[in-house]
Design a protein around this motif. Structure first.
Motif, PDB file in Angstrom:
ATOM      1  N   ALA A  95       0.828  -1.209   0.000  1.00  0.00           N
ATOM      2  CA  ALA A  95       0.000   0.000   0.000  1.00  0.00           C
ATOM      3  C   ALA A  95       0.863   1.261   0.000  1.00  0.00           C
ATOM      4  O   ALA A  95       0.531   2.254  -0.651  1.00  0.00           O
ATOM      5  N   ARG A  96       1.976   1.199   0.704  1.00  0.00           N
ATOM      6  CA  ARG A  96       2.843   2.372   0.835  1.00  0.00           C
ATOM      7  C   ARG A  96       3.787   2.538  -0.359  1.00  0.00           C
ATOM      8  O   ARG A  96       4.007   3.651  -0.825  1.00  0.00           O
ATOM      9  N   LEU A  97       4.357   1.430  -0.856  1.00  0.00           N
ATOM     10  CA  LEU A  97       5.411   1.519  -1.869  1.00  0.00           C
ATOM     11  C   LEU A  97       4.960   1.148  -3.286  1.00  0.00           C
ATOM     12  O   LEU A  97       5.695   1.385  -4.242  1.00  0.00           O
ATOM     13  N   TRP A  98       3.797   0.548  -3.397  1.00  0.00           N
ATOM     14  CA  TRP A  98       3.305   0.137  -4.709  1.00  0.00           C
ATOM     15  C   TRP A  98       1.837   0.535  -4.807  1.00  0.00           C
ATOM     16  O   TRP A  98       0.947  -0.305  -4.803  1.00  0.00           O
ATOM     17  N   PRO A  99       1.571   1.843  -4.858  1.00  0.00           N
ATOM     18  CA  PRO A  99       0.182   2.327  -4.836  1.00  0.00           C
ATOM     19  C   PRO A  99      -0.636   1.734  -5.978  1.00  0.00           C
ATOM     20  O   PRO A  99      -0.160   1.567  -7.093  1.00  0.00           O
ATOM     21  N   GLY A 100      -1.881   1.425  -5.667  1.00  0.00           N
ATOM     22  CA  GLY A 100      -2.776   0.878  -6.671  1.00  0.00           C
ATOM     23  C   GLY A 100      -2.737  -0.635  -6.762  1.00  0.00           C
ATOM     24  O   GLY A 100      -3.544  -1.234  -7.462  1.00  0.00           O
ATOM     25  N   ARG A 101      -1.777  -1.266  -6.104  1.00  0.00           N
ATOM     26  CA  ARG A 101      -1.683  -2.731  -6.135  1.00  0.00           C
ATOM     27  C   ARG A 101      -2.073  -3.279  -4.761  1.00  0.00           C
ATOM     28  O   ARG A 101      -1.969  -2.599  -3.747  1.00  0.00           O
ATOM     29  N   SER A 102      -2.515  -4.529  -4.741  1.00  0.00           N
ATOM     30  CA  SER A 102      -2.961  -5.164  -3.513  1.00  0.00           C
ATOM     31  C   SER A 102      -2.639  -6.653  -3.572  1.00  0.00           C
ATOM     32  O   SER A 102      -2.539  -7.243  -4.651  1.00  0.00           O
TER      33      SER A 102
END
Length: 157
Positions: free
Chosen positions: A31-38
């Motif tokens: 969430a912090r380092l790869w926005p938009g991915r989960s």
């Protein structure tokens, strides 16, 4: 990163085990380092295991996942190298200021001035014992203290 910190673990099985043990930290880092991915994308088939492996391999040392794998305490993590060096600089400035005031100040006013204590750091115990040898006055001649330092017998015993 997963391979470097967990020898012997590899492949999808190793990643699955890492997810079981540290899934919340991985989720936080994504969430912090790869926005938009989960992580949900992995289970939906929208992210490959390889993408997850590459993401984990190149996480910075201060990431939540790295801290969770190392099992370090919050105090240890708070004192990074740059903070240690900054504390050393502050200690040096305070000691230099003390020395300047002591050397150039009025002896009547600076006579009882004590050197500054260093900033407390985790894992470093403050020094309790003083190596000051006092002569005369209520503390005695200091011969016993000198004898302890040099391993001999005090002359006034």
């Amino acid at each position: 990163m997963a391979e470097a910190l967990r020898p012997g673990a590899g492949g999808i099985g190793g990643l699955a085990q890492l997810l079981k043990e540290h899934g919340e930290a991985i989720e936080w880092d994504m969430a912090r380092l790869w926005p938009g991915r989960s992580l949900l994308e992995l289970y939906r088939g929208e992210m490959s295991w390889r993408e997850l492996r590459v993401f984990l391999r190149y996480l910075p040392p201060d990431s939540a996942t790295s801290r969770a794998i190392r099992g370090s305490s919050p105090d240890e993590e708070a004192w990074t190298l740059d903070r240690q060096l900054l504390a050393s600089v502050v200690d040096a400035v305070r000691e230099g200021t003390f020395a300047a005031v002591k050397l150039h100040g009025d002896p009547k006013k600076t006579g009882r001035l004590k050197p500054p204590r260093p900033i407390p750091r985790p894992g470093v115990e403050p020094e309790q014992k003083s190596n000051v040898i006092r002569f005369g006055g209520r503390h005695g001649s200091g011969a016993a203290q000198l004898a302890q330092v040099f391993g001999g017998r005090a002359a006034n015993r």
